[in-house]
Design an enzyme around this catalytic site. Structure first.
Site, mmCIF file in Angstrom:
data_model
loop_
_atom_site.group_PDB
_atom_site.id
_atom_site.type_symbol
_atom_site.label_atom_id
_atom_site.label_comp_id
_atom_site.label_asym_id
_atom_site.label_seq_id
_atom_site.Cartn_x
_atom_site.Cartn_y
_atom_site.Cartn_z
ATOM 1 C CG ASP A 31 0.087 62.846 40.030
ATOM 2 O OD1 ASP A 31 -0.181 62.020 40.965
ATOM 3 O OD2 ASP A 31 -0.576 64.023 40.246
ATOM 4 C CG ASN A 43 -0.296 57.978 42.204
ATOM 5 O OD1 ASN A 43 -1.115 58.871 41.758
ATOM 6 N ND2 ASN A 43 -0.758 57.079 43.100
#
Ligand SMILES: CSC[C@H]1O[C@H](OP(=O)(O)O)[C@H](O)[C@@H]1O
Length: 357
Positions: A247, A257
């Site tokens: 992310d 993440n």
């Protein structure tokens, strides 16, 4: 390979059609495939916040089209006035979720597009073209990362692989056929995949509900396990790769993440299992020096305390951070469409981002 990968693009998370954005409501999968039509930026911002659409690249693409929707509502405005009129929409979208940098990267691209529009250009057409470019660039990036990731597997492994993946970094998280799942699809097409070990990924169950749905729909051999089975599987020698999405990746290669990723990286290092992060370069945030500065979203405690509306626990406070940060030194390779970074560090990330896009 590329033709076969394009043929694998069966699942979509979103679609831009007839000046409206359509989102597949991922809260209802796999039981129900329900598409919703969106015509306002505020409704898209709410859909992102409530995770009707989720996954770093998909969030960015949805936000880009949301700005087009907002511009459609102010179509009579002059360009200068439009930038002012759209500011509340930009702010609403930016406030929808804090961790995936793709959201802010996409909004910055749309803002820059608007700033570059001359008085003689239709801003609506320019913004729509930019949003479509963001969509198509992510699709293309998925294909390139899949090829690079397959190259890494071919170079460093022999025979068919047992791959563990966490959360959903597939077609439902992107504009294409996925980042981590894109590499997994490429390995399957290439005959290098024995089995995908899908972690259920509590509390939102992206693995059990979304990744399982994507892989089973294509006949890719998979098995679902509870998150706490990961160490046991690695201890039994059943896992050769952990492959996940991201992310936000910072300038030194730290990776935010889904919660649970960090512990998988620690386990992988302990068990000599290779650890791959797959993401488009729109997930790389060179403005943040290290992962310590990444905003970690905390979601409502009810996501931990209930499952499909049924209360799981007594009236106890629950802590629900939905991301964690894996330090670069625990990552064997970061795969982006710009290239492959082995043993990532600040110098290598800078080299990647300063190189050809
Ligand atoms: C391809 S990036 C997907 C990434 O996003 C997920 O988070 P969420 O489902 O909360 O949006 C997860 O971290 C995935 O790895």
């Amino acid at each position: 390979m590329r033709e076969q990968m394009l043929a694998a693009e069966k699942v979509k998370a979103l679609e831009w059609r007839d000046n409206a954005l359509y989102l597949l409501d991922q809260r209802l999968l796999p039981q129900e495939e329900c598409w919703q039509r969106y015509t306002t930026a505020s409704a898209v911002a709410q859909a992102i916040a409530e995770m009707h659409v989720r996954g770093a690249p998909a969030i960015g693409v949805a936000a880009a089209f949301a700005i087009v929707l907002a511009a459609q509502q102010h179509s009579a405005y002059q360009v200068a006035d439009l930038a002012v009129a759209l500011q509340p929409d930009f702010e609403l979208l930016a406030a929808s979720r804090p961790t995936a940098v793709n959201l802010f990267w996409a909004l910055d691209k749309m803002r820059a597009c608007l700033a570059a529009v001359s008085q003689h250009t239709n801003p609506l057409l320019a913004l729509e073209a930019q949003a479509l470019a963001i969509y198509n660039e992510d699709r293309a990036a998925n294909l390139q990362t899949a090829e690079f990731g397959l190259q890494v597997i071919r170079e460093s492994s022999a025979g068919k692989q047992h791959v563990m993946t966490h959360c959903n970094a597939g077609a439902l998280a992107t504009a294409g056929f996925g980042t981590a799942l894109g590499v997994i699809r490429a390995a399957y097409i290439d005959g290098l995949l024995e089995c995908v070990h899908v972690n259920e990924t509590r509390p939102w169950l992206q693995g059990a509900r979304l990744t399982a749905w994507e892989l089973l729909g294509e006949g890719i051999p998979s098995v679902l396990s509870v998150d706490s089975c990961a160490a046991h599987l690695m201890h039994q020698g059943k896992i050769s790769w952990v492959i996940v999405g991201a992310d936000r990746i910072t300038a030194n290669g730290d990776v935010a993440n889904k919660i649970g990723t960090y512990q998988l990286a620690v386990l992988a290092r302990y068990h000599a299992v290779r650890f791959m992060v797959v993401a488009p370069s729109s997930t790389i945030d060179m403005q943040l020096a290290s992962g310590i500065d990444i905003p970690i979203e905390e979601r409502d405690a009810t996501e931990v305390l209930a499952l499909s509306g049924q209360r799981l626990a007594a009236q106890i406070p629950a802590y629900n951070p939905v991301f964690d940060v894996t330090p670069a030194e625990l990552i064997d390779v970061i795969v982006t469409e710009r290239g492959i970074v082995r043993q990532p560090n600040q110098h290598k990330m800078l080299e990647l981002m300063q190189g050809p896009s």
